[in-house]
Write a protein that holds these residues in place. Structure first.
Motif, PDB file in Angstrom:
ATOM      1  N   LYS A 101       0.866  -1.132  -0.069  1.00  0.00           N
ATOM      2  CA  LYS A 101      -0.039   0.082  -0.119  1.00  0.00           C
ATOM      3  C   LYS A 101       0.890   1.397   0.026  1.00  0.00           C
ATOM      4  O   LYS A 101       0.545   2.136  -0.865  1.00  0.00           O
ATOM      5  CB  LYS A 101      -1.002   0.086   1.320  1.00  0.00           C
ATOM      6  CG  LYS A 101      -2.079  -0.915   1.129  1.00  0.00           C
ATOM      7  CD  LYS A 101      -2.990  -0.730  -0.158  1.00  0.00           C
ATOM      8  CE  LYS A 101      -3.963   0.245   0.102  1.00  0.00           C
ATOM      9  NZ  LYS A 101      -4.763   0.540  -1.074  1.00  0.00           N
ATOM     10  N   TRP A 129      -4.471  -0.655   5.628  1.00  0.00           N
ATOM     11  CA  TRP A 129      -3.826  -1.265   4.925  1.00  0.00           C
ATOM     12  C   TRP A 129      -4.173  -2.376   3.870  1.00  0.00           C
ATOM     13  O   TRP A 129      -3.588  -2.864   2.968  1.00  0.00           O
ATOM     14  CB  TRP A 129      -2.517  -2.268   5.521  1.00  0.00           C
ATOM     15  CG  TRP A 129      -1.618  -0.924   6.646  1.00  0.00           C
ATOM     16  CD1 TRP A 129      -1.619   0.281   6.308  1.00  0.00           C
ATOM     17  CD2 TRP A 129      -0.945  -1.378   7.721  1.00  0.00           C
ATOM     18  NE1 TRP A 129      -0.653   0.796   7.499  1.00  0.00           N
ATOM     19  CE2 TRP A 129      -0.580  -0.168   8.270  1.00  0.00           C
ATOM     20  CE3 TRP A 129      -0.774  -2.623   8.488  1.00  0.00           C
ATOM     21  CZ2 TRP A 129       0.305  -0.304   9.673  1.00  0.00           C
ATOM     22  CZ3 TRP A 129      -0.010  -2.583   9.602  1.00  0.00           C
ATOM     23  CH2 TRP A 129       0.696  -1.352  10.140  1.00  0.00           C
ATOM     24  N   ASP A 131      -7.701  -3.250   1.833  1.00  0.00           N
ATOM     25  CA  ASP A 131      -8.918  -3.052   0.989  1.00  0.00           C
ATOM     26  C   ASP A 131     -10.019  -4.081   1.097  1.00  0.00           C
ATOM     27  O   ASP A 131     -11.361  -3.628   0.999  1.00  0.00           O
ATOM     28  CB  ASP A 131      -8.688  -2.735  -0.552  1.00  0.00           C
ATOM     29  CG  ASP A 131      -7.753  -1.443  -0.646  1.00  0.00           C
ATOM     30  OD1 ASP A 131      -8.024  -0.392  -0.180  1.00  0.00           O
ATOM     31  OD2 ASP A 131      -6.607  -1.798  -1.159  1.00  0.00           O
TER      32      ASP A 131
END
Length: 307
Positions: A101, A129, A131
């Motif tokens: 990320k 961190w 999704d």
């Protein structure tokens, strides 16, 4: 590892329903968390971009410290992004997720089920961190736990529907380590336990298509494992169709591996809904043991009628 006509047919038939297709890193320089996969057709699949691809870098443990492996992984992801437009990755290591990320902000980073996220505190530990999260197998039959995770995590929750591993299996880490690093397809480490306590097969991390309405509101997408069903592509398509369109399937048809229910047994809707809300005190509760015997008798009676 199917040829392009297979994926073209998949796109034409199910395209709007497919978020991404999982694939190993080309050249398999990094473990995908499964035995080494054939990749005869992988370059053509990535080049054609018939469906979005998501690369899997999720061994249950990294083979070396992150500082030693991350540079090569990042270089490979940059190459995939520049060459094929791939911007999705699934990982099992939280620090690797953070590194991706920070260095590659265009990537969507998903937590593998092997990261073991099973509660709100773990989701909060992940910070920003991740999704997406594929919850630990412990939560697949725990509706209250899934709701707690939903409240704690604002991103995408992917529900794995057909893995069939035993929740909290004490042999899981060793099994997945052997799959990732020991070459040949490993034997099932839980076989002797299932012989002694066959009712445990009912507790596996699988959900039949007809039971998905019970999970309304606690997931965003579904994840369909293909390591068994893709050995016969026509079977995989029938399983996918059942989850997309709501068709009938028996537990043995899900393609979940050796911990699955392997005979013609079905389960009742009443029993499945019960275990979604039970307190998981399996040592004192006889419900699943009794249900297994009941469902097995019904399967044997049905088999005798049709013989």
């Amino acid at each position: 590892d199917q040829p392009l006509p297979f994926w073209a047919g998949m796109r034409d038939r199910f395209g709007p329903a497919i978020a991404a297709v999982y694939c190993p890193m080309p050249g398999q320089r990094f473990a995908s968390g499964r035995p080494r996969q054939p990749e005869e057709h992988l370059p053509a699949f990535l080049e054609a971009a018939l469906l979005p691809a998501e690369v899997v870098v999720n061994p249950i443990v990294l083979p070396r410290p992150l500082a030693e492996v991350a540079p090569d992984i990042l270089d490979a992801l940059r190459w995939l992004e520049g060459e094929f437009g791939v911007q999705r990755v699934t990982v099992s290591n939280l620090l690797l997720a953070r590194t991706i990320k920070e260095r590659l902000p265009g990537f969507q980073v998903a937590a593998s089920t092997l990261m073991g996220i099973a509660g709100p505190a773990q989701a909060l530990m992940a910070g920003g961190w991740l999704d997406a999260i594929t919850p630990d197998t412990r939560l697949v039959r725990d509706l209250a736990g899934l709701r707690g995770l939903r409240e704690a995590f604002a991103g995408e929750i992917r529900l794995l529907v057909n893995e069939a591993c035993l929740p909290g299996c004490l042999l899981r880490t060793q099994h997945f380590y052997e799959m990732a690093y020991c070459g040949a397809q490993p034997r099932s480490l839980c076989a002797s336990i299932l012989e002694e306590q066959p009712w445990l097969r009912l507790t596996g991390a699988w959900i039949l298509p007809r039971h998905l309405p019970l999970y309304a509101g606690v997931y965003d997408t579904l994840k369909l494992a293909g390591r068994v069903t893709l050995r016969r592509p026509e079977r995989y398509l029938s399983v996918l169709q059942a989850y997309v369109e709501g068709g009938p399937l028996l537990p043995r048809d899900l393609g979940g591996g050796p911990a699955s229910v392997l005979d013609g047994m079905d389960v009742s809707d009443e029993w499945f809904e019960l275990v979604l809300h039970c307190d998981k005190r399996c040592a004192t509760c006889p419900s699943c043991r009794a249900a297994y015997e009941q469902f097995q008798r019904k399967a044997e009676e049905k088999a005798s009628w049709t013989a």
